[in-house]
Design an enzyme around this catalytic site. Structure first.
Site, PDB file in Angstrom:
ATOM      1  N   GLU A  79     -17.256  11.588 -96.315  1.00 21.05           N
ATOM      2  CA  GLU A  79     -18.505  11.064 -95.758  1.00 21.05           C
ATOM      3  C   GLU A  79     -19.631  12.089 -95.898  1.00 21.05           C
ATOM      4  OE1 GLU A  79     -18.618   7.983 -95.113  1.00 21.05           O
ATOM      5  OE2 GLU A  79     -17.560   7.377 -93.300  1.00 21.05           O
ATOM      6  N   HIS A 117     -20.397   7.841 -99.995  1.00 16.99           N
ATOM      7  CA  HIS A 117     -19.064   8.441 -99.874  1.00 16.99           C
ATOM      8  C   HIS A 117     -18.178   8.040-101.050  1.00 16.99           C
ATOM      9  CE1 HIS A 117     -17.457   4.888 -97.200  1.00 16.99           C
ATOM     10  NE2 HIS A 117     -17.127   4.665 -98.458  1.00 16.99           N
TER      11      HIS A 117
HETATM   12  C1  F6R Z   1     -11.561   2.942-100.550  1.00 16.54           C
HETATM   13  C2  F6R Z   1     -12.515   4.045-100.636  1.00 16.54           C
HETATM   14  C3  F6R Z   1     -13.973   3.843-100.352  1.00 16.54           C
HETATM   15  C4  F6R Z   1     -14.545   2.580-101.011  1.00 16.54           C
HETATM   16  C5  F6R Z   1     -16.012   2.404-100.645  1.00 16.54           C
HETATM   17  C6  F6R Z   1     -16.613   1.150-101.242  1.00 16.54           C
HETATM   18  O1  F6R Z   1     -10.263   3.387-100.882  1.00 16.54           O
HETATM   19  O2  F6R Z   1     -12.118   5.136-100.913  1.00 16.54           O
HETATM   20  O3  F6R Z   1     -14.681   4.969-100.808  1.00 16.54           O
HETATM   21  O4  F6R Z   1     -14.396   2.678-102.398  1.00 16.54           O
HETATM   22  O5  F6R Z   1     -16.154   2.365 -99.253  1.00 16.54           O
HETATM   23  O6  F6R Z   1     -16.048   0.027-100.645  1.00 16.54           O
HETATM   24  P1  F6R Z   1     -16.369  -1.439-101.198  1.00 16.54           P
HETATM   25  O7  F6R Z   1     -15.778  -1.525-102.560  1.00 16.54           O
HETATM   26  O8  F6R Z   1     -15.693  -2.355-100.224  1.00 16.54           O
HETATM   27  O9  F6R Z   1     -17.857  -1.569-101.217  1.00 16.54           O
END
Ligand code: F6R
Length: 254
Positions: free
Chosen positions: A148, A143
């Site tokens: 999603e 995503h």
């Molecule tokens: C957050 C967002 C999500 C995150 C993704 C990765 O604003 O849009 O797409 O970038 O879930 O999250 P991390 O960096 O926590 O692995």
């Protein structure tokens, strides 16, 4: 003829070095265009970037007073002042460290009427002249924002049901309890993201290696929303070595 390969992939020995380089690029962008419009992401991945950006801002006395920001997403039902909201995450990691004006910070409001809020956000992005640089992380399921994987994707800012794996990966914000993570969110859509003039996607760690391989080399598929970044002409994919582990060397590609 020059053939420009997009996404451009850059691999750093570790995520801190990647953050330093991307922060320097953003700091240069703010310096050369004080009215820059930045699209921002939350999550674990950009934390080091925001730290380095705060550091560069102090060292170079960067002026953020005319910079505008738009964040990708927010949990549905959470007010902006909720400690687990993405709005508060951004306050803590970036906004309080730079002299951005509150009226130039744009966020989806989780407690607003969802349909109206999504329309308002699209209009605000258009009124700001579009996003110059969009920062993205990526979920292990591919995503971007909260677009999603599924049978279809939404082009514009919309209300979305979060997948179980996405709620689990956000549990940290809710005292480790995935059941407390809201089941829905508001998110920029795929076209909203792809309309940014340039995109920088960051990914670190082994858990991202598979989705990065599919993002860069795989077919376009709604089952991996990030694969649509291949359609954009100016995308940088910035990785540490672990996230790049499954990529084929450029020379091996057709
Ligand atoms: C957050 C967002 C999500 C995150 C993704 C990765 O604003 O849009 O797409 O970038 O879930 O999250 P991390 O960096 O926590 O692995």
């Amino acid at each position: 003829m020059t053939f420009v390969r997009s996404p451009r992939v850059t691999v750093f020995p570790d995520s801190r070095r990647a953050a330093v380089v991307v922060a320097a690029r953003l700091a240069n962008a703010v310096q050369s265009n004080p009215a820059l419009v930045l699209g921002l992401a939350t999550g674990r991945t950009p934390v080091a970037l925001y730290e380095e950006l705060a550091r560069a801002t102090a060292a170079r006395r960067l002026d953020w007073s005319r910079v505008t920001t738009f964040n990708l997403d927010e949990f549905l039902g959470l007010p902006p002042e909720h400690p687990a909201s993405y709005r508060q995450f951004m306050e803590q990691h970036l906004f309080r460290h730079v002299n951005i004006r509150a009226e130039n910070v744009n966020f989806l409001v989780g407690t607003a009427d969802p349909a109206e809020e999504c329309r308002r956000y699209e209009q605000a992005i258009a009124a700001a002249g579009g996003i110059d640089i969009q920062i993205l992380g990526i979920g292990t399921n591919g995503h971007i924002g909260f677009n999603e994987p599924g049978p279809a994707l939404q082009s514009r800012t919309h209300r979305v049901s979060l997948r179980p794996e996405t709620r689990r990966s956000n549990a940290e914000l809710f005292a480790g309890d995935a059941d407390k993570v809201p089941a829905e969110a508001l998110s920029m859509g795929m076209a909203t993201i792809l309309q940014a003039r340039s995109v920088i996607l960051l990914a670190n760690g082994e858990s991202k290696a598979e989705c990065i391989e599919r993002t860069v080399h795989g077919p376009l598929t709604t089952q991996l929303p990030a694969s649509f970044l291949q359609l954009h002409h100016d995308v940088d994919v910035i990785l540490d070595e672990a996230a790049a582990a499954r990529l084929q060397p450029l020379s091996a590609l057709p």
